[in-house]
Design an enzyme around this catalytic site. Sequence first.
Site, PDB file in Angstrom:
ATOM      1  N   ASP A  39     -30.675  21.031  33.047  1.00 16.45           N
ATOM      2  CA  ASP A  39     -31.745  21.127  34.040  1.00 16.45           C
ATOM      3  C   ASP A  39     -31.167  20.880  35.430  1.00 16.45           C
ATOM      4  O   ASP A  39     -30.277  20.052  35.603  1.00 16.45           O
ATOM      5  CB  ASP A  39     -32.840  20.082  33.727  1.00 16.45           C
ATOM      6  CG  ASP A  39     -34.193  20.488  34.282  1.00 16.45           C
ATOM      7  OD1 ASP A  39     -34.318  20.567  35.520  1.00 16.45           O
ATOM      8  OD2 ASP A  39     -35.121  20.733  33.498  1.00 16.45           O
ATOM      9  N   LEU A  79     -35.919  27.687  28.771  1.00 18.70           N
ATOM     10  CA  LEU A  79     -37.193  27.369  29.439  1.00 18.70           C
ATOM     11  C   LEU A  79     -37.021  27.192  30.948  1.00 18.70           C
ATOM     12  O   LEU A  79     -38.006  26.996  31.658  1.00 18.70           O
ATOM     13  CB  LEU A  79     -37.764  26.055  28.865  1.00 18.70           C
ATOM     14  CG  LEU A  79     -38.690  26.145  27.646  1.00 18.70           C
ATOM     15  CD1 LEU A  79     -38.025  26.823  26.466  1.00 18.70           C
ATOM     16  CD2 LEU A  79     -39.142  24.748  27.229  1.00 18.70           C
ATOM     17  N   TYR A 151     -42.036  35.902  39.935  1.00 13.35           N
ATOM     18  CA  TYR A 151     -42.180  35.283  38.614  1.00 13.35           C
ATOM     19  C   TYR A 151     -42.464  36.338  37.548  1.00 13.35           C
ATOM     20  O   TYR A 151     -41.759  36.437  36.545  1.00 13.35           O
ATOM     21  CB  TYR A 151     -43.316  34.265  38.689  1.00 13.35           C
ATOM     22  CG  TYR A 151     -43.527  33.449  37.424  1.00 13.35           C
ATOM     23  CD1 TYR A 151     -42.678  32.397  37.099  1.00 13.35           C
ATOM     24  CD2 TYR A 151     -44.596  33.718  36.563  1.00 13.35           C
ATOM     25  CE1 TYR A 151     -42.885  31.623  35.953  1.00 13.35           C
ATOM     26  CE2 TYR A 151     -44.809  32.957  35.420  1.00 13.35           C
ATOM     27  CZ  TYR A 151     -43.948  31.911  35.127  1.00 13.35           C
ATOM     28  OH  TYR A 151     -44.154  31.156  33.987  1.00 13.35           O
TER      29      TYR A 151
HETATM   30  P1  NAD Z   1     -41.752  22.981  34.612  1.00  9.32           P
HETATM   31  O1  NAD Z   1     -41.671  23.398  36.031  1.00  9.32           O
HETATM   32  O2  NAD Z   1     -42.317  21.649  34.288  1.00  9.32           O
HETATM   33  O3  NAD Z   1     -40.327  23.076  33.911  1.00  9.32           O
HETATM   34  C1  NAD Z   1     -39.318  23.973  34.286  1.00  9.32           C
HETATM   35  C2  NAD Z   1     -37.998  23.243  34.234  1.00  9.32           C
HETATM   36  O4  NAD Z   1     -36.931  24.150  34.561  1.00  9.32           O
HETATM   37  C3  NAD Z   1     -37.908  22.088  35.245  1.00  9.32           C
HETATM   38  O5  NAD Z   1     -37.398  20.938  34.611  1.00  9.32           O
HETATM   39  C4  NAD Z   1     -36.944  22.624  36.315  1.00  9.32           C
HETATM   40  O6  NAD Z   1     -36.268  21.600  36.995  1.00  9.32           O
HETATM   41  C5  NAD Z   1     -36.055  23.525  35.488  1.00  9.32           C
HETATM   42  N1  NAD Z   1     -35.383  24.594  36.241  1.00  9.32           N
HETATM   43  C6  NAD Z   1     -35.950  25.462  37.116  1.00  9.32           C
HETATM   44  N2  NAD Z   1     -35.017  26.314  37.581  1.00  9.32           N
HETATM   45  C7  NAD Z   1     -33.840  25.986  36.973  1.00  9.32           C
HETATM   46  C8  NAD Z   1     -32.520  26.498  37.042  1.00  9.32           C
HETATM   47  N3  NAD Z   1     -32.215  27.527  37.816  1.00  9.32           N
HETATM   48  N4  NAD Z   1     -31.558  25.897  36.297  1.00  9.32           N
HETATM   49  C9  NAD Z   1     -31.845  24.836  35.501  1.00  9.32           C
HETATM   50  N5  NAD Z   1     -33.083  24.314  35.406  1.00  9.32           N
HETATM   51  C10 NAD Z   1     -34.074  24.888  36.130  1.00  9.32           C
HETATM   52  O7  NAD Z   1     -42.577  24.127  33.859  1.00  9.32           O
HETATM   53  P2  NAD Z   1     -43.084  24.224  32.351  1.00  9.32           P
HETATM   54  O8  NAD Z   1     -44.547  24.353  32.380  1.00  9.32           O
HETATM   55  O9  NAD Z   1     -42.455  23.206  31.509  1.00  9.32           O
HETATM   56  O10 NAD Z   1     -42.506  25.662  31.939  1.00  9.32           O
HETATM   57  C11 NAD Z   1     -41.349  25.817  31.133  1.00  9.32           C
HETATM   58  C12 NAD Z   1     -41.123  27.291  30.856  1.00  9.32           C
HETATM   59  O11 NAD Z   1     -42.261  27.845  30.183  1.00  9.32           O
HETATM   60  C13 NAD Z   1     -40.918  28.134  32.119  1.00  9.32           C
HETATM   61  O12 NAD Z   1     -39.926  29.098  31.845  1.00  9.32           O
HETATM   62  C14 NAD Z   1     -42.256  28.791  32.321  1.00  9.32           C
HETATM   63  O13 NAD Z   1     -42.123  30.014  32.984  1.00  9.32           O
HETATM   64  C15 NAD Z   1     -42.734  28.970  30.894  1.00  9.32           C
HETATM   65  N6  NAD Z   1     -44.206  29.051  30.824  1.00  9.32           N
HETATM   66  C16 NAD Z   1     -44.977  27.940  30.986  1.00  9.32           C
HETATM   67  C17 NAD Z   1     -46.367  28.043  30.928  1.00  9.32           C
HETATM   68  C18 NAD Z   1     -47.266  26.854  31.084  1.00  9.32           C
HETATM   69  O14 NAD Z   1     -48.489  27.018  31.069  1.00  9.32           O
HETATM   70  N7  NAD Z   1     -46.768  25.645  31.152  1.00  9.32           N
HETATM   71  C19 NAD Z   1     -46.963  29.307  30.722  1.00  9.32           C
HETATM   72  C20 NAD Z   1     -46.142  30.412  30.589  1.00  9.32           C
HETATM   73  C21 NAD Z   1     -44.757  30.274  30.624  1.00  9.32           C
END
Ligand code: NAD
Length: 317
Positions: A39, A79, A151
């Site tokens: 991360d 993720l 996105y």
């Molecule tokens: P979040 O923002 O809490 O988690 C994303 C994580 O990725 C964070 O810890 C961030 O620091 C890390 N990150 C971002 N860019 C990075 C990079 N370049 N290198 C390394 N780490 C990086 O979001 P979340 O809700 O936990 O989402 C996780 C995944 O699930 C994402 O890919 C998101 O697109 C997908 N998603 C989530 C939802 C939702 O409702 N929560 C819905 C659809 C898709």
Amino acid sequence: MIRDYNLRKRVMVTGGAGFLGSHLIDRLLERGDEVLCVDNFFTGAKDNIQHQLANPHFEVIRHDINNPLFVEVDEIYNLACPASPIHYQHDPVQTTKTSVHGSINMLGLAKRVGAKIFQASTSEVYGDPDVHPQTEDYWGNVNPIGPRSCYDEGKRCAETLFFDYHRQHRLRIKVARIFNTYGPRMHPADGRVVSNFIMQALRNEPITLYGDGLQTRSFCYVDDLVSGFIALMDSADEVTGPINLGNPGEFTIRELAEKVVTLTDSKSELVFKPLPQDDPKQRRPDIGRAQSQLGWQPSVPLEEGLKRTIDYFRTFA
Ligand code: NAD
Ligand code: UDP
Ligand code: UDP
């Protein structure tokens, strides 16, 4: 001599310090996997993984997946990517890079070590959908040049890359299209609707409805979603997805606001703010494929999940 750690599966979770990633890590460690969290802490927080730092089967690397990474693992959950509109629009170029360059690096890694790789895709690939509920064979209605495009199109291109690595290099891929998910460890200032409404209600501040509040979303509790992730990763190699993971219960944003106000016994009033550009009007997953191919379906009703989430947010209010 066979050492204990050789018997454990080595699983890498990119974005592991985020909301979904940290819950996934807890579940993987609980079942006995060796877990590597990768991360860059853009939207994630050390607090989310703090309780695992003393676990000998857990490791963390501060790393941006836009840069190559050389490690040896058996499975990768990709993720990493900011998920909330205010965060992914903060640096849109970086958002697209993370989905595209980041995915290329993780796919290259999976190819080199022969790992199975899971992609956290999104219901945003359907854009503002004119097919309802959304089935996986629907190609979507996405603006390629709007504020959400970094996105949506980034995630769409990531899906293309996953399927091309599968066809061209025979990679074992698992593509999940995740619908709106909520629960403890969402960032309180994350800007997403569930966290916004709960924080506003707990502080007795106005609840900000964007537009008329009649747009719909389907909200999945995080524990249900994580079960779906693992069921998909553990499924037969022929099951590549894309596969919708979400809760088919559909609510207007106004209904969500009213539920949150009732459950928190709040004095907050509803106020109306402008609707952001390209905000999808409706969203509900068809989960027939997840049910038949994974035997998965969510079980936590919205009110129950909201109560658990509200309890978590009380410490921040
Ligand atoms: P979040 O923002 O809490 O988690 C994303 C994580 O990725 C964070 O810890 C961030 O620091 C890390 N990150 C971002 N860019 C990075 C990079 N370049 N290198 C390394 N780490 C990086 O979001 P979340 O809700 O936990 O989402 C996780 C995944 O699930 C994402 O890919 C998101 O697109 C997908 N998603 C989530 C939802 C939702 O409702 N929560 C819905 C659809 C898709
Ligand atoms: N890559 C990586 N870790 C690895 C193997 C590859 O980060 O263990 C990166 C590598 O730097 C490359 C990308 O993944 O940029 C894609 O790798 P691939 O082998 O598919 O393509 P190529 O190296 O031929 O461009
Ligand atoms: N929304 C709202 N008030 C808020 C935050 C969001 O009315 O304070 C609306 C937003 O316009 C959208 C829905 O709630 O219609 C879900 O927004 P979120 O950002 O959580 O996710 P997404 O739009 O990506 O589904």
